[in-house]
Design an enzyme around this catalytic site. Structure first.
Site, PDB file in Angstrom:
ATOM      1  CG  HIS A  25      -2.292   0.481   1.006  1.00 30.58           C
ATOM      2  ND1 HIS A  25      -2.868   0.585  -0.240  1.00 30.58           N
ATOM      3  CD2 HIS A  25      -3.254   0.915   1.873  1.00 30.58           C
ATOM      4  CE1 HIS A  25      -4.105   1.060  -0.127  1.00 30.58           C
ATOM      5  NE2 HIS A  25      -4.353   1.276   1.138  1.00 30.58           N
ATOM      6  CG  ASN A  79      -8.847   6.470   6.289  1.00 28.73           C
ATOM      7  OD1 ASN A  79      -7.888   7.058   6.767  1.00 28.73           O
ATOM      8  ND2 ASN A  79      -9.724   5.824   7.023  1.00 28.73           N
ATOM      9  CG  ASP A 107      -1.727   0.749  -3.279  1.00 29.35           C
ATOM     10  OD1 ASP A 107      -1.905   1.903  -2.851  1.00 29.35           O
ATOM     11  OD2 ASP A 107      -2.471  -0.199  -2.956  1.00 29.35           O
ATOM     12  CG  ASN A 156     -10.429   3.428   1.465  1.00 29.16           C
ATOM     13  OD1 ASN A 156     -11.508   3.515   0.880  1.00 29.16           O
ATOM     14  ND2 ASN A 156     -10.119   2.413   2.239  1.00 29.16           N
TER      15      ASN A 156
END
Length: 195
Positions: A23, A71, A96, A117
């Site tokens: 991520h 997020n 990513d 997100n």
């Protein structure tokens, strides 16, 4: 303000436990770019992240790694963009991408968040404006939606890590062209790269 890219944002999660997770591919690219171009990234509370400014190729450019969690990435992007009066067209967000295999990277302009997100929050913080540029770093899909969270928050295999970082190096090599406004040339080279 011309429509040249003047802010590159890498998405990831802060903290040592996330450092080597898939991520954080956006962070990896910004760190690589900073290292290659001698740009120092320093914490800036006003912009909720690590920030640096320097020359990439012939262009002056801001680099940003939000220190909020993924997020809430839009907080940092909106703060810096609004302070320096940047439009979405001036922004490149690096993240990513599950739908691309490891070893590939792709430019894209506009579009939805695709369940990412960080992108979802950036779109929201920019007043639902989706017209920023993206650089998608392929991390592959685990094959089952129930495995996605563990996949993105897990470490890549040695083989995958190697090709992801090769794609990041290639993306860094073409970015000066993209920053000059030659997005077509940058795309052609990057999209034909096979990691």
């Amino acid at each position: 303000m011309a429509d040249n890219i003047s802010l590159i944002v890498g998405l990831g999660n802060p903290g040592p436990e996330y450092e080597n997770t898939r991520h954080n591919a956006g962070f990896w690219l910004v760190e690589t770019l900073a290292r290659q171009n001698g740009i120092r990234l320093s914490p800036d509370r006003k912009f909720h992240g690590l920030v640096g400014k320097g020359r990439i190729g012939q262009q002056e450019c801001w680099l940003l790694m939000p220190s909020t969690f993924m997020n809430r990435s839009g907080l940092a992007v909106q703060a810096l963009a609004s302070f320096y009066r940047l439009t979405p067209a001036n922004i490149l967000v690096v993240h990513d991408e599950l739908d691309l295999p490891p070893g590939t990277a792709r430019f894209k302009t506009g579009g939805g968040h695709g369940g990412q997100n960080g992108l979802r929050d950036i779109i929201s913080q920019l007043g639902n404006n989706k017209d920023f540029h993206r650089l998608r770093i392929g991390i592959g899909h685990p094959g089952d939606k129930n495995l996605v969270t563990g996949h993105v928050l897990g470490k890549a295999s040695v083989a995958d890590d190697k090709v992801i970082r090769a794609a990041i190096d290639e993306a860094c090599a073409v970015l000066p062209e993209a920053l000059k406004g030659n997005m077509g040339a940058a795309m052609n080279r990057l999209h034909s790269f096979k990691g």
